[in-house]
Scaffold this active site. Sequence first.
Site, PDB file in Angstrom:
ATOM      1  N   ASP A   9      -6.778   5.410  21.350  1.00 35.54           N
ATOM      2  CA  ASP A   9      -6.041   6.197  20.368  1.00 35.54           C
ATOM      3  C   ASP A   9      -5.262   7.278  21.101  1.00 35.54           C
ATOM      4  O   ASP A   9      -5.529   7.588  22.270  1.00 35.54           O
ATOM      5  CB  ASP A   9      -7.004   6.828  19.360  1.00 35.54           C
ATOM      6  CG  ASP A   9      -6.314   7.264  18.077  1.00 35.54           C
ATOM      7  OD1 ASP A   9      -5.125   6.922  17.906  1.00 35.54           O
ATOM      8  OD2 ASP A   9      -6.953   7.931  17.246  1.00 35.54           O
ATOM      9  N   ASP A  75      -5.940   1.800  15.778  1.00 36.90           N
ATOM     10  CA  ASP A  75      -5.439   2.063  14.423  1.00 36.90           C
ATOM     11  C   ASP A  75      -3.940   2.287  14.402  1.00 36.90           C
ATOM     12  O   ASP A  75      -3.383   2.666  13.367  1.00 36.90           O
ATOM     13  CB  ASP A  75      -6.163   3.256  13.792  1.00 36.90           C
ATOM     14  CG  ASP A  75      -6.001   4.546  14.573  1.00 36.90           C
ATOM     15  OD1 ASP A  75      -4.856   4.996  14.732  1.00 36.90           O
ATOM     16  OD2 ASP A  75      -7.016   5.120  15.009  1.00 36.90           O
ATOM     17  N   HIS A 221      13.131   4.819  -8.112  1.00 38.02           N
ATOM     18  CA  HIS A 221      14.440   4.829  -8.754  1.00 38.02           C
ATOM     19  C   HIS A 221      14.309   4.804 -10.273  1.00 38.02           C
ATOM     20  O   HIS A 221      13.268   4.419 -10.832  1.00 38.02           O
ATOM     21  CB  HIS A 221      15.258   3.620  -8.293  1.00 38.02           C
ATOM     22  CG  HIS A 221      14.605   2.309  -8.642  1.00 38.02           C
ATOM     23  ND1 HIS A 221      14.686   1.734  -9.897  1.00 38.02           N
ATOM     24  CD2 HIS A 221      13.841   1.470  -7.899  1.00 38.02           C
ATOM     25  CE1 HIS A 221      14.010   0.608  -9.913  1.00 38.02           C
ATOM     26  NE2 HIS A 221      13.482   0.411  -8.724  1.00 38.02           N
ATOM     27  N   GLU A 297      12.777  -2.757  -1.259  1.00 35.43           N
ATOM     28  CA  GLU A 297      11.680  -3.380  -1.998  1.00 35.43           C
ATOM     29  C   GLU A 297      11.311  -4.717  -1.369  1.00 35.43           C
ATOM     30  O   GLU A 297      12.085  -5.321  -0.604  1.00 35.43           O
ATOM     31  CB  GLU A 297      12.101  -3.572  -3.460  1.00 35.43           C
ATOM     32  CG  GLU A 297      11.065  -4.228  -4.366  1.00 35.43           C
ATOM     33  CD  GLU A 297       9.755  -3.465  -4.458  1.00 35.43           C
ATOM     34  OE1 GLU A 297       8.997  -3.498  -3.463  1.00 35.43           O
ATOM     35  OE2 GLU A 297       9.480  -2.869  -5.524  1.00 35.43           O
TER      36      GLU A 297
END
Length: 417
Positions: A9, A75, A221, A297
């Site tokens: 990490d 991670d 939106h 999206e």
Amino acid sequence: MREFIVEADGGSRGNPGPAGYGAVVVDAATGETLAEAAEYIGVATNNVAEYRGLIAGLTAARALDPGAPVHVRMDSKLVVEQMSGRWKIKHPDMKPLAAQAAQILPPSQVTYEWIPRAQNKHADRLANEAMDAGTRGEQWTPSATRADAIHPQAQEAPLQGRGERRDQPPPAATRTTPGGEAAKAVSDVRAARNLAADKPSVGWGAPPDLGPPTTFVLLRHGETPLTPQKRFSGSGGTDPALSETGRDQAERAARSLATHGTVQAIVASPLTRTRETAATVAARLGLEVVIDEGLRETDFGAWEGMTFGEVRERYPEDLNAWLASPDAEPTGGGESFTATAHRISATRDKLTAAYAGRTVLLVTHVTPIKTLVRLAIGAPAESLFRMELSAASLSTVAYYADGNASLRVFNDTSHLR
């Protein structure tokens, strides 16, 4: 055959800011810690520190046994996906670090796995202890490698990767010590680990010097003609514009955000409905809109424009698979929720680095917002189906310099009433 697990990490308090890394090598069969590595590296970004942690962990594993398979657990989705070859490495700071990591051991010998931050506490603690010492101007290293864990072939092997000088001393964490000293070092580290476990790293016990968080205000939106009909509307459909109701919602959201006066920048998805919503807010706040493809999206493939019931009737097996697994794609080559999460997490990392310590309005869609929320709170992928997110709603997530995140607001629609 021996097998190692490397957990690594890195962190940056400011991103970029004071940074450090931590890594641990574990015997895969016994779960015993064989080596630890950590270092304060000065001012750097989270991603640079994470790569440095990977390099240190692989180097320590190679010093123990250059022929042992290594399973890396981190991670950092960015590092795992880039080192696995699934994501391209575009940032100039990442390319040489990734190349260095790839040269330490043969690629066929190393596998990668992403794990939640909660499962990477050992390496995270080492990184934070290194950063704590570095910011105090002190030198700090973890315990040395256990002498009895080193494979005989490793005694003659270079410790710092192919292509580096062999006359350099190995890192502090990979130096061997006599058995008695090694045992004492391991005992000291275990005692320190127990003490550290009693000190909370987040919440009320968090250190006071983390600085202001990077805050994302997430605005979905306004309505389009498809919204009240609850039709699939992703990035692969007709790209509808806002309806009259949607334009009114965008104006109401703009007035509310102007009243609070905290937004310092606006980043929007490239689709028409988000650009229109963002433009309305930007005009009210006097800010420019930055377009980011990563905020688009999900592509719902052949389901675009259909209702849930229509999809159930035409593609029942595909829909059942999609509901059961985040890896399943909508019919016709749409985007899975897993792929969306990879894209959103990379976008999140990029934007938190670019707007460190600032409040940024992200104008985007249902799936990106839900994904940012679930990643922030560590929720499983199926939680996406258990969140209600209204058109023109506001949510807020704060990201701190130690890598933790906090959900502050979700699906606020008070400005629409």
